[in-house]
Design a protein around this motif. Structure first.
Motif, PDB file in Angstrom:
ATOM      1  N   VAL A  53      58.708  19.260 163.707  1.00 21.15           N
ATOM      2  CA  VAL A  53      57.482  19.113 162.932  1.00 21.15           C
ATOM      3  C   VAL A  53      57.871  19.054 161.460  1.00 21.15           C
ATOM      4  N   LEU A  54      57.512  17.945 160.812  1.00 17.48           N
ATOM      5  CA  LEU A  54      57.713  17.808 159.375  1.00 17.48           C
ATOM      6  C   LEU A  54      56.435  18.315 158.722  1.00 17.48           C
ATOM      7  N   LEU A  55      56.525  19.455 158.055  1.00 15.55           N
ATOM      8  CA  LEU A  55      55.328  20.249 157.768  1.00 15.55           C
ATOM      9  C   LEU A  55      55.164  20.551 156.287  1.00 15.55           C
ATOM     10  N   ASP A  56      54.000  20.206 155.765  1.00 18.68           N
ATOM     11  CA  ASP A  56      53.648  20.563 154.392  1.00 18.68           C
ATOM     12  C   ASP A  56      53.298  22.054 154.342  1.00 18.68           C
ATOM     13  N   ILE A  57      53.560  22.690 153.211  1.00 21.03           N
ATOM     14  CA  ILE A  57      53.202  24.104 153.074  1.00 21.03           C
ATOM     15  C   ILE A  57      51.729  24.258 152.731  1.00 21.03           C
ATOM     16  N   ARG A  58      51.277  23.540 151.724  1.00 21.59           N
ATOM     17  CA  ARG A  58      49.917  23.716 151.229  1.00 21.59           C
ATOM     18  C   ARG A  58      48.967  22.751 151.925  1.00 21.59           C
ATOM     19  N   MET A  59      48.045  23.300 152.696  1.00 21.63           N
ATOM     20  CA  MET A  59      47.020  22.510 153.371  1.00 21.63           C
ATOM     21  C   MET A  59      45.743  23.332 153.440  1.00 21.63           C
ATOM     22  N   PRO A  60      44.601  22.671 153.537  1.00 15.29           N
ATOM     23  CA  PRO A  60      43.345  23.420 153.665  1.00 15.29           C
ATOM     24  C   PRO A  60      43.278  24.125 155.009  1.00 15.29           C
ATOM     25  N   GLY A  64      51.017  25.647 156.163  1.00 16.32           N
ATOM     26  CA  GLY A  64      52.263  25.446 156.883  1.00 16.32           C
ATOM     27  C   GLY A  64      52.964  26.733 157.279  1.00 16.32           C
ATOM     28  N   ILE A  65      52.856  27.747 156.447  1.00 16.47           N
ATOM     29  CA  ILE A  65      53.489  29.028 156.778  1.00 16.47           C
ATOM     30  C   ILE A  65      52.832  29.632 158.014  1.00 16.47           C
ATOM     31  N   SER A  66      51.519  29.570 158.068  1.00 20.27           N
ATOM     32  CA  SER A  66      50.803  30.104 159.232  1.00 20.27           C
ATOM     33  C   SER A  66      51.152  29.335 160.499  1.00 20.27           C
ATOM     34  N   VAL A  67      51.281  28.014 160.380  1.00 19.01           N
ATOM     35  CA  VAL A  67      51.677  27.204 161.537  1.00 19.01           C
ATOM     36  C   VAL A  67      53.058  27.624 162.034  1.00 19.01           C
ATOM     37  N   THR A  68      53.985  27.756 161.100  1.00 18.95           N
ATOM     38  CA  THR A  68      55.353  28.147 161.460  1.00 18.95           C
ATOM     39  C   THR A  68      55.371  29.511 162.135  1.00 18.95           C
ATOM     40  N   ARG A  69      54.661  30.467 161.549  1.00 18.54           N
ATOM     41  CA  ARG A  69      54.632  31.814 162.118  1.00 18.54           C
ATOM     42  C   ARG A  69      54.030  31.812 163.524  1.00 18.54           C
ATOM     43  N   THR A  70      52.959  31.048 163.716  1.00 21.81           N
ATOM     44  CA  THR A  70      52.320  30.977 165.034  1.00 21.81           C
ATOM     45  C   THR A  70      53.266  30.379 166.065  1.00 21.81           C
ATOM     46  N   GLY A  75      56.899  31.808 170.771  1.00 21.22           N
ATOM     47  CA  GLY A  75      58.164  31.430 171.383  1.00 21.22           C
ATOM     48  C   GLY A  75      58.455  29.948 171.417  1.00 21.22           C
ATOM     49  N   ASP A  76      57.734  29.165 170.635  1.00 17.47           N
ATOM     50  CA  ASP A  76      57.959  27.718 170.608  1.00 17.47           C
ATOM     51  C   ASP A  76      59.256  27.409 169.864  1.00 17.47           C
ATOM     52  N   THR A  77      60.112  26.584 170.473  1.00 21.99           N
ATOM     53  CA  THR A  77      61.414  26.271 169.883  1.00 21.99           C
ATOM     54  C   THR A  77      61.417  24.980 169.066  1.00 21.99           C
ATOM     55  N   THR A  78      60.246  24.361 168.894  1.00 20.99           N
ATOM     56  CA  THR A  78      60.170  23.149 168.081  1.00 20.99           C
ATOM     57  C   THR A  78      60.718  23.422 166.682  1.00 20.99           C
ATOM     58  N   ARG A  79      61.600  22.562 166.225  1.00 19.19           N
ATOM     59  CA  ARG A  79      62.160  22.722 164.881  1.00 19.19           C
ATOM     60  C   ARG A  79      61.081  22.478 163.826  1.00 19.19           C
ATOM     61  N   VAL A  80      61.152  23.231 162.740  1.00 20.30           N
ATOM     62  CA  VAL A  80      60.190  23.089 161.647  1.00 20.30           C
ATOM     63  C   VAL A  80      60.950  22.798 160.361  1.00 20.30           C
ATOM     64  N   LEU A  81      60.657  21.643 159.775  1.00 21.91           N
ATOM     65  CA  LEU A  81      61.241  21.262 158.493  1.00 21.91           C
ATOM     66  C   LEU A  81      60.119  21.204 157.471  1.00 21.91           C
ATOM     67  N   ILE A  82      60.171  22.123 156.523  1.00 19.66           N
ATOM     68  CA  ILE A  82      59.126  22.242 155.505  1.00 19.66           C
ATOM     69  C   ILE A  82      59.361  21.214 154.399  1.00 19.66           C
ATOM     70  N   MET A  83      58.277  20.530 154.018  1.00 20.87           N
ATOM     71  CA  MET A  83      58.323  19.637 152.855  1.00 20.87           C
ATOM     72  C   MET A  83      57.546  20.319 151.738  1.00 20.87           C
ATOM     73  N   THR A  84      58.181  20.515 150.595  1.00 19.58           N
ATOM     74  CA  THR A  84      57.552  21.267 149.518  1.00 19.58           C
ATOM     75  C   THR A  84      57.684  20.525 148.201  1.00 19.58           C
ATOM     76  N   ALA A 100      60.879  28.931 159.623  1.00 23.57           N
ATOM     77  CA  ALA A 100      61.187  27.536 159.348  1.00 23.57           C
ATOM     78  C   ALA A 100      62.698  27.311 159.431  1.00 23.57           C
ATOM     79  N   ASN A 101      63.079  26.128 159.861  1.00 19.09           N
ATOM     80  CA  ASN A 101      64.498  25.805 160.001  1.00 19.09           C
ATOM     81  C   ASN A 101      65.091  25.226 158.729  1.00 19.09           C
ATOM     82  N   GLY A 102      64.248  24.958 157.741  1.00 16.37           N
ATOM     83  CA  GLY A 102      64.755  24.447 156.478  1.00 16.37           C
ATOM     84  C   GLY A 102      63.645  23.849 155.652  1.00 16.37           C
TER      85      GLY A 102
END
Length: 219
Positions: A53-60, A64-70, A75-84, A100-102
């Motif tokens: 998941v290519l994920l923005d941090i700031r969203m209404p 993105g942080i809440s998504v990553t934490r959830t 236990g979801d192993t999907t990789r998370v790459l934050i775009m900031t 987040a993985n990076g």
């Protein structure tokens, strides 16, 4: 070329999503979905089972942080790459702690975005050089207790374990670290296992973060 990865793009800006899709699909990586909000992102992960998941941090609504934490809590192993962006670096440390993985800056060159996706899916941490400098600056401003703890943990490492940890912090793969240290990849993996235990790390990003924190302190 055979499709090698399935990616979901999550950003509240449709122009950013469109640009990222163009970049990603130029490398034959399949974009299996787009979302503008964290709730939709979680539903897409459930339905599409992407590699990353290519994920923005700031969203209404759900950021993105809440998504990553959830994702990590369930236990979801999907990789998370934050775009900031430069003005959102205050969230980077929290995102990494959330699992987040990076992270990359949004002005990263297209070729480097592709490389980052490949590295993240392969299990290697991705720390944008420019953003890393800001991360180190932020760590310096954090409470002294956290920095001192990191320094004490790093002090328990052997010289070779410390060399491997530094390689991880620089974003090197196991193969690159092995070549630099003139050892086998299996030896590097053994040292990494020791690093997980000694540093209390869950992944390579945790190792890199501890190294960055420790570098702000010392005798």
């Amino acid at each position: 070329m055979e499709l090698i990865a399935r990616v979901v793009i999550v950003d509240d800006d449709p122009f950013v999503r469109s640009g990222l899709r163009t970049i990603i699909e130029s490398d034959q990586i399949m974009v299996v979905g787009e979302a503008s909000d964290g709730d939709d992102a979680l539903m897409l992960v459930d339905s599409e089972h992407p590699d990353l998941v290519l994920l923005d941090i700031r969203m209404p609504r759900v950021d993105g942080i809440s998504v990553t934490r959830t994702l990590r809590e369930r236990g979801d192993t999907t990789r998370v790459l934050i775009m900031t962006t430069f003005d959102s670096d205050e969230f980077v440390m929290e995102a990494l702690r959330a699992g987040a993985n990076g992270f990359l800056l949004k002005d990263t060159r297209p070729a480097d975005i592709i490389t980052a996706i490949h590295k993240t899916i392969a299990g290697d941490p991705v720390l944008s050089p420019a953003a890393t400098a800001r991360l180190i600056s932020r760590v310096t401003a954090e409470p002294h207790a956290r920095v001192s703890r990191a320094y004490r943990l790093v002090a328990t490492l052997t010289d070779r374990e410390r060399d491997v940890a530094l390689g991880i912090a620089e974003g090197r793969t196991n193969q690159q670290i092995a070549q630099a240290l003139h050892v086998s990849v299996n030896t590097v993996k053994t040292h990494i296992s020791a690093l997980f235990a000694k540093l209390g790390a869950k992944n390579r990003v945790d190792i890199a973060r501890t190294i960055f924190e420790a570098r702000t302190d010392g005798p």
